[in-house]
Write a protein that holds these residues in place. Structure first.
Motif, PDB file in Angstrom:
ATOM      1  N   THR B   7       1.081  -0.910   0.364  1.00 11.06           N
ATOM      2  CA  THR B   7       0.252  -0.293  -0.015  1.00 11.06           C
ATOM      3  C   THR B   7       0.654   1.243  -0.120  1.00 11.06           C
ATOM      4  N   SER B   8       0.609   1.774  -0.144  1.00 13.94           N
ATOM      5  CA  SER B   8       1.003   3.474  -0.541  1.00 13.94           C
ATOM      6  C   SER B   8       1.244   4.133   0.704  1.00 13.94           C
ATOM      7  N   LYS B   9       0.653   3.164   1.641  1.00 10.57           N
ATOM      8  CA  LYS B   9       0.014   4.330   2.840  1.00 10.57           C
ATOM      9  C   LYS B   9       1.315   3.370   3.392  1.00 10.57           C
ATOM     10  N   GLN B  10       1.412   1.835   2.819  1.00 14.00           N
ATOM     11  CA  GLN B  10       2.299   1.127   4.087  1.00 14.00           C
ATOM     12  C   GLN B  10       4.089   1.963   3.979  1.00 14.00           C
ATOM     13  N   THR B  11       3.354   1.949   2.834  1.00 19.10           N
ATOM     14  CA  THR B  11       5.423   2.491   1.971  1.00 19.10           C
ATOM     15  C   THR B  11       5.652   3.768   2.796  1.00 19.10           C
ATOM     16  N   GLU B  12       4.423   4.728   2.765  1.00 14.92           N
ATOM     17  CA  GLU B  12       4.946   6.210   2.992  1.00 14.92           C
ATOM     18  C   GLU B  12       5.543   6.043   4.929  1.00 14.92           C
ATOM     19  N   LEU B  13       5.158   4.842   5.638  1.00 14.25           N
ATOM     20  CA  LEU B  13       5.238   4.785   6.717  1.00 14.25           C
ATOM     21  C   LEU B  13       6.697   3.964   6.926  1.00 14.25           C
ATOM     22  N   ALA B  14       6.796   3.832   5.503  1.00 17.66           N
ATOM     23  CA  ALA B  14       7.963   3.015   6.601  1.00 17.66           C
ATOM     24  C   ALA B  14       8.963   4.090   5.630  1.00 17.66           C
TER      25      ALA B  14
END
Lengths: 109, 109
Positions: B7-14
């Motif tokens: 997910t883009s949110k997962q990537t952003e958080l990472a």
DNA sequence: AGTTTTTATCGTATATTTGCGATGGATATG
DNA sequence: CATATCCATCGCAAATATACGATAAAAACT
């Protein structure tokens, strides 16, 4: 690498951040939060990664204290570690809220 | 490495977590939060690291949108980027609070 | 006893991170 | 103009991280 002297709080925060610094690990935590039963195989199915890789990420999260897993060799069951999770949550929360909005004009403009 | 689909949110958080995943960068952010004028040299003095290394960490934080710096070649001035900071704060906050206490008995016990 | 299932670990290849000396560019100062 | 200061960037070395196939161990099942 011999990391030079930093505060233990700084080091703790950095370690926590490092545990979260990979989308796969974020995804694993999200899976663990949604499901009740979390066998390793279930997690592998949710992720586009090989079993060995997932196992490795699980180890990182476990070492960071964010999750816990039974050592049952038949089917490993993982779940969020409530204490570790709360500790991490607070550590991060404290750090962020230590700093309140800059409000005034910034120094470098 | 060809990171597979997350997910883009997962990537952003990472990505955000990765920016925080080093004690030196935590320390730099703390310095920037305390001081008003933050010349690069001032920051170097606070840290047990060489100037080149600090400059590198500053770049990581800048790329992550957490800080901003003037391009004045005479004396580089850095400070917290209020927008980026708020965005990061909220991103993290939302993610953590999405999950509320487990309360009931855990699956793997 | 042999087979299957499940998962941790090993070994290895590749990529990224970290640290720092050296360099260069820009600007002030003598 | 020569020199000093400040700092980003380059280049390199060492350490870590990431991914995965192969393997092994443990238990259930035949």
């Amino acid at each position: 690498m011999e990391t030079p002297p930093f505060t233990s709080k700084q080091t703790e925060l950095a370690c926590l951040a490092k545990a979260l610094a990979h989308p796969a690990r974020i995804a694993i935590l999200e899976v663990l939060r949604q499901r009740q039963a979390c066998y390793c195989g279930d997690i592998v199915e949710e992720l586009p990664l090989a079993q060995a890789t997932v196992s490795q990420h699980l180890k990182v999260l476990k070492d960071a204290g964010l999750i816990q897993g039974t050592i049952d060799p038949r089917r490993s069951c993982y779940c969020i570690d409530p204490e570790g999770w709360a500790r991490a949550h607070q550590l991060l929360g404290d750090w962020w809220t230590d700093y309140e909005a800059p409000a005034g004009p910034r120094c470098c403009e």
